[in-house]
Structures are given as C-alpha cells and as structure tokens.
Design an enzyme around this catalytic site. Structure first.
Site, PDB file in Angstrom:
ATOM      1  N   ARG A  81       0.848  -1.201   0.000  1.00  0.00           N
ATOM      2  CA  ARG A  81       0.000   0.000   0.000  1.00  0.00           C
ATOM      3  C   ARG A  81       0.890   1.259   0.000  1.00  0.00           C
ATOM      4  O   ARG A  81       1.254   1.770   1.069  1.00  0.00           O
ATOM      5  CB  ARG A  81      -0.914  -0.006   1.222  1.00  0.00           C
ATOM      6  CG  ARG A  81      -1.897  -1.171   1.219  1.00  0.00           C
ATOM      7  CD  ARG A  81      -2.928  -1.033   2.328  1.00  0.00           C
ATOM      8  NE  ARG A  81      -2.307  -1.086   3.648  1.00  0.00           N
ATOM      9  CZ  ARG A  81      -2.009  -2.214   4.289  1.00  0.00           C
ATOM     10  NH1 ARG A  81      -2.269  -3.388   3.717  1.00  0.00           N
ATOM     11  NH2 ARG A  81      -1.465  -2.180   5.484  1.00  0.00           N
ATOM     12  N   LYS A 115      10.091 -17.506   9.130  1.00  0.00           N
ATOM     13  CA  LYS A 115      10.202 -18.865   9.682  1.00  0.00           C
ATOM     14  C   LYS A 115       9.435 -19.890   8.862  1.00  0.00           C
ATOM     15  O   LYS A 115       9.887 -21.019   8.688  1.00  0.00           O
ATOM     16  CB  LYS A 115       9.726 -18.884  11.133  1.00  0.00           C
ATOM     17  CG  LYS A 115       8.357 -18.302  11.349  1.00  0.00           C
ATOM     18  CD  LYS A 115       8.043 -18.155  12.812  1.00  0.00           C
ATOM     19  CE  LYS A 115       6.922 -17.165  13.055  1.00  0.00           C
ATOM     20  NZ  LYS A 115       7.334 -15.768  12.825  1.00  0.00           N
ATOM     21  N   GLU A 128      18.363 -14.916  11.970  1.00  0.00           N
ATOM     22  CA  GLU A 128      18.242 -14.927  13.434  1.00  0.00           C
ATOM     23  C   GLU A 128      16.830 -14.565  13.885  1.00  0.00           C
ATOM     24  O   GLU A 128      16.301 -15.133  14.843  1.00  0.00           O
ATOM     25  CB  GLU A 128      19.242 -13.940  14.046  1.00  0.00           C
ATOM     26  CG  GLU A 128      19.282 -13.947  15.563  1.00  0.00           C
ATOM     27  CD  GLU A 128      19.850 -15.244  16.110  1.00  0.00           C
ATOM     28  OE1 GLU A 128      19.042 -16.020  16.688  1.00  0.00           O
ATOM     29  OE2 GLU A 128      21.047 -15.491  15.969  1.00  0.00           O
ATOM     30  N   GLY A 160      -2.815  -6.943  21.829  1.00  0.00           N
ATOM     31  CA  GLY A 160      -1.993  -7.000  20.630  1.00  0.00           C
ATOM     32  C   GLY A 160      -1.026  -8.165  20.577  1.00  0.00           C
ATOM     33  O   GLY A 160      -0.205  -8.261  19.666  1.00  0.00           O
ATOM     34  N   ASP A 184       3.262 -21.871  14.251  1.00  0.00           N
ATOM     35  CA  ASP A 184       4.402 -20.971  14.409  1.00  0.00           C
ATOM     36  C   ASP A 184       5.535 -21.666  15.162  1.00  0.00           C
ATOM     37  O   ASP A 184       6.689 -21.642  14.729  1.00  0.00           O
ATOM     38  CB  ASP A 184       3.951 -19.710  15.158  1.00  0.00           C
ATOM     39  CG  ASP A 184       5.105 -18.779  15.488  1.00  0.00           C
ATOM     40  OD1 ASP A 184       5.474 -17.970  14.618  1.00  0.00           O
ATOM     41  OD2 ASP A 184       5.629 -18.859  16.621  1.00  0.00           O
ATOM     42  N   LYS A 210       9.491 -22.990  13.910  1.00  0.00           N
ATOM     43  CA  LYS A 210      10.720 -22.667  14.649  1.00  0.00           C
ATOM     44  C   LYS A 210      11.434 -23.939  15.099  1.00  0.00           C
ATOM     45  O   LYS A 210      12.666 -24.011  15.072  1.00  0.00           O
ATOM     46  CB  LYS A 210      10.373 -21.781  15.840  1.00  0.00           C
ATOM     47  CG  LYS A 210       9.836 -20.418  15.433  1.00  0.00           C
ATOM     48  CD  LYS A 210       9.279 -19.643  16.625  1.00  0.00           C
ATOM     49  CE  LYS A 210       8.744 -18.289  16.204  1.00  0.00           C
ATOM     50  NZ  LYS A 210       8.118 -17.561  17.329  1.00  0.00           N
ATOM     51  N   GLY A 236       7.509  -8.953  18.449  1.00  0.00           N
ATOM     52  CA  GLY A 236       7.361  -7.511  18.540  1.00  0.00           C
ATOM     53  C   GLY A 236       8.285  -6.804  17.577  1.00  0.00           C
ATOM     54  O   GLY A 236       9.307  -7.343  17.149  1.00  0.00           O
TER      55      GLY A 236
END
Length: 432
Positions: A48, A106, A130, A188, A202, A206, A305
C-alpha cells in the site's frame, strides 16, 4: 572506512520493517562504525504505497518488489513480508542478482530452507535468519557458530509468546482459554486470526529450523509433531497446579540416545514449578540448549514484537555487511549427519490422564490392567468421587516414561472400558 555505502533493499514495511528502517536511520553512524562502511536504505517494497510511513523518504517506496531485488546495485535484501510466495521467488532472485539476504520468514525457512541455502551457496551469497526463531533472543548464531565444535543433544523451550501469554493468564488468574485469548488479542499479543499461534504452526516452524541447525540434518515442518493449546482447560491448569506443575506450549527437539535419529515436536505439557521454564511469564520466550561439553544453556527474552525482531534483523545485517566487505560468506547449511526424523510414537515421554469413571468398586483395578497390558507403568493415581448423584468419579493417572505409541494405545483401550465414561484430558509431562 570505505565511503561508498552498502545498499539495502527492504521487503515489507509493517511492524518489523518500519522499525528496521527507523533504526537504520537513527543509528546510521553507529552501524557504519560497526560495519566499516555506511549502509543506505535504497528501496522499500510495500503493498500500500499511499500509507504514510514516518521517517521514510516517499521516493524509496515501491510496489514492484521484483524490480527492486533485480536492480543489481543492491548489496543486501531484508525480507520481512512473511509467507511462502512471493518471498521465496524474491529471495532466490536476490541471490541471482548479487545480493545477500536477511530474513525473518520462519514459515518459508522451515518449508524450503534447503533450497534457499543451496541457492545462496550457488551464487556465493549469505542467508541469515536470526529473527525467524525467537525475536531478539540470540539463538541461531550460537547454534550455528558458538556451539559448532560441540554436540547438541536437546533443545527445549517456549518459542511462541502468544501461547505463553494465554497459558500464563489461565494459570495466574484462573481464566478459561477463550477469556485469556480475548485478553491477548486486546493487548496486541494475538492476531485477529490466531490459528498459527494457538494451533502450534508458528512454534513447529521454529522447531524445524532449530532441529536442523542443532543436529546438522534436514528437518521440515511436516516432520514436526504438532499440537496446539485450544484444548487446554482450566481443569488442566488446576490439575497441574496440584502436581506442583504449570502448563506450557513446548518445542522439543532431541537427538535419540543411540545418535541415529532425531525427533521434533510441539505440544502443551506440564512442567514442574522448579523448572526455569515454569517462571517464563506473559509473552516472553526461553530456550534450553543441552550440549555435550557446554552443558545446559538458557536463552531468555522477548520473542516477538517490532523492536525485538528488528534487533535480530539488524544484527544479521551487520554480520552480512561485514562479510560483504571482506569478500566472504558466513556459515551456510550444515546437514552432513543426514539423520532421519523419527515419528512421535517413538518418543519416550510421560502422560497425565484425567478420566471420568463409574464410582464403584473394581474400576481402579480395570484401569490398572489396561496400563499393564500396554506395558505402561503407573507413577501416581488420584481418585475423587463427585458430590452429586451422577455416580461418577474423577480418576487422574500419571505414568512413568514410555513410548508415546504405547501411551496412545493405552488411552484408546481406556476409552473402550464400560466403566470409563470419558477421557477428560491427556497431557504430556516434561522437564523432570
């Protein structure tokens, strides 16, 4: 210091990408001093373009990511768009046109890391990631480099902040799963669609990456046993507390005792309150690495984050840029052991099983017989009659260690007993 800047293309400018761009700008002098040359943000690919992005020159914004990575003057591509495509094609194209890559992806690395490493090697480029495993926590580089001379036997940890926040709230406040998920969403920590987190996808990605690096073999996400936390109840949390335990979603990667295979799994488990992972609260991550010479190492910190993930991305950027200046590349894929990945049924573990049974004599003996027939030894049993007219009791059995296949077969046999009204919950016990 060399005066010509190293040019960086940024693919994606969301929470992580915008923070990467901000730090590259505000810390430009420090980064240049650490690298030995200035770094310049040469282009930012977004979906966008009309969105206002504070601190980023609008002239750098483009919707044509393909053209950006093919420019030929780009030294490093930072990929933070996620997903399989177009990320895979863009990364491969970056290698072909002379750029090394720093990625936080990942899912792609767990699915197709082997091909990406091969492409990087073919073109003499770096592939660093990393940020793909545990946010700001340095984990990939210690496994790939610091422990390169050691033999890693086990990696055990909490690698998803969303699920850890939910389970922590269920434990500390007595909230149910749905209530804890709502709080995580409001703060959040959880996405609008939390499936990737709460169903373990997820964490499984990992785990696949960590197992591959730790054991020098190839592990794909489809080879990782995966269970999420959606079936964890307040009763499970309370039962764990009575045992002196808490519940965590764990990623566990292990080398077999004979060294001939590896396993990788993600599932909720009860761990003793005395275990360091039990004290990992809210959205934090922590990972134990057990190596033959180094012993037990623990890595702890924020696992997600914008700022923590950007920190890991920029650490990789510095390393890749240094390699570029020195005409070298860092470590690539190490898969020389070619160890097979064993199925979950071969994993040796313990079970905590909660049964709803008829409240009458002989039930415990029937249950014990089923365990004996499957070759599973019982550690403890707790039985409690209900204070109602249902004629039922609650029976909680904790086993000794046994192959997961034998434990699963035991549960299926228990379901067939007339005196067992239902299997209320099943959870593995780890960390002892």
């Amino acid at each position: 210091m060399r005066t010509r800047p190293l040019k960086v293309a940024l693919l994606g400018c969301g929470v992580v990408g915008s923070e990467v761009a901000r730090i590259m700008t505000t810390h430009a002098d420090d980064l240049a001093a650490r690298i030995g040359a200035p770094v310049e943000l040469a282009g930012v690919a977004v979906r966008r373009p009309s969105k206002v992005r504070e601190g980023i020159d609008p002239a750098l914004i483009t919707t044509d990511a393909t053209a950006l990575v093919k420019r030929g003057d780009i030294d490093v591509v930072i990929e933070v768009i996620g997903g399989i495509e177009p990320a895979r094609t863009l990364i491969t194209s970056a290698f072909e046109h002379g750029a090394s890559v720093v990625s936080a992806n990942k899912a792609l690395l767990a699915e197709d890391g082997t091909a990406l490493h091969a492409a990087a090697e073919e073109h003499g480029r770096d592939l660093y990631y990393e940020a793909a495993v545990a946010g700001a926590i340095p984990l990939v580089r210690p496994l790939r480099e610091s422990l390169a001379g050691d033999k890693v036997n086990r990696v055990l940890g909490i690698v998803n902040g969303t699920t850890n926040f939910i389970l922590d709230k269920m434990d500390t406040s007595g909230a149910g799963y749905s209530e804890a998920l709502d709080e995580a969403t409001a703060l959040g920590y959880a996405e609008a669609d939390p499936t990737a987190d709460v169903e373990g996808f997820d964490a499984a990605a990992k785990a696949a990456i960590l197992a591959g690096i730790a054991f020098h073999t190839r592990v794909k996400i489809g080879e990782v046993h995966r269970e999420g936390i959606t079936e964890v109840t307040a009763a499970d949390i309370a039962s764990a507390r009575r045992m002196g335990c808490t519940v965590k979603l764990l990623a566990i990667c292990e080398r077999a005792a004979d060294g001939q295979s590896v396993t990788a799994r993600v599932h909720p488990a009860m761990i003793p309150l005395s275990h360091p992972l039990a004290s990992v609260r809210e959205a934090y991550n922590a990972v134990f690495v057990e190596a033959e010479a180094a012993g037990q190492l623990m890595f702890y910190g924020p696992g997600a984050g914008g700022s923590p993930t950007a920190s890991a991305v920029l650490g990789d950027l510095v390393a890749v840029c240094r390699n570029k200046l020195n005409g070298a590349t860092g470590p690539g894929e190490s898969a020389y052991t070619r160890l097979p990945v064993s199925p979950m049924g071969e994993v040796v573990t313990r079970y905590h099983i909660s049964l709803d049974v008829a409240d009458k004599p002989g039930v415990l003996a029937q249950v014990a017989t089923v365990f004996a027939e499957q070759g599973v030894s019982i550690d403890t049993v707790r039985q409690q009659g209900r204070q109602d007219a249902s004629g039922e009791a609650s029976l909680v059995v904790v086993t000794h260690r046994a192959p997961d296949s034998a434990l699963s077969a035991t549960v299926e046999a228990l379901r067939k007993l007339d005196t067992v009204r239902g299997v209320a919950s099943i959870m593995r016990v780890e960390g002892e």
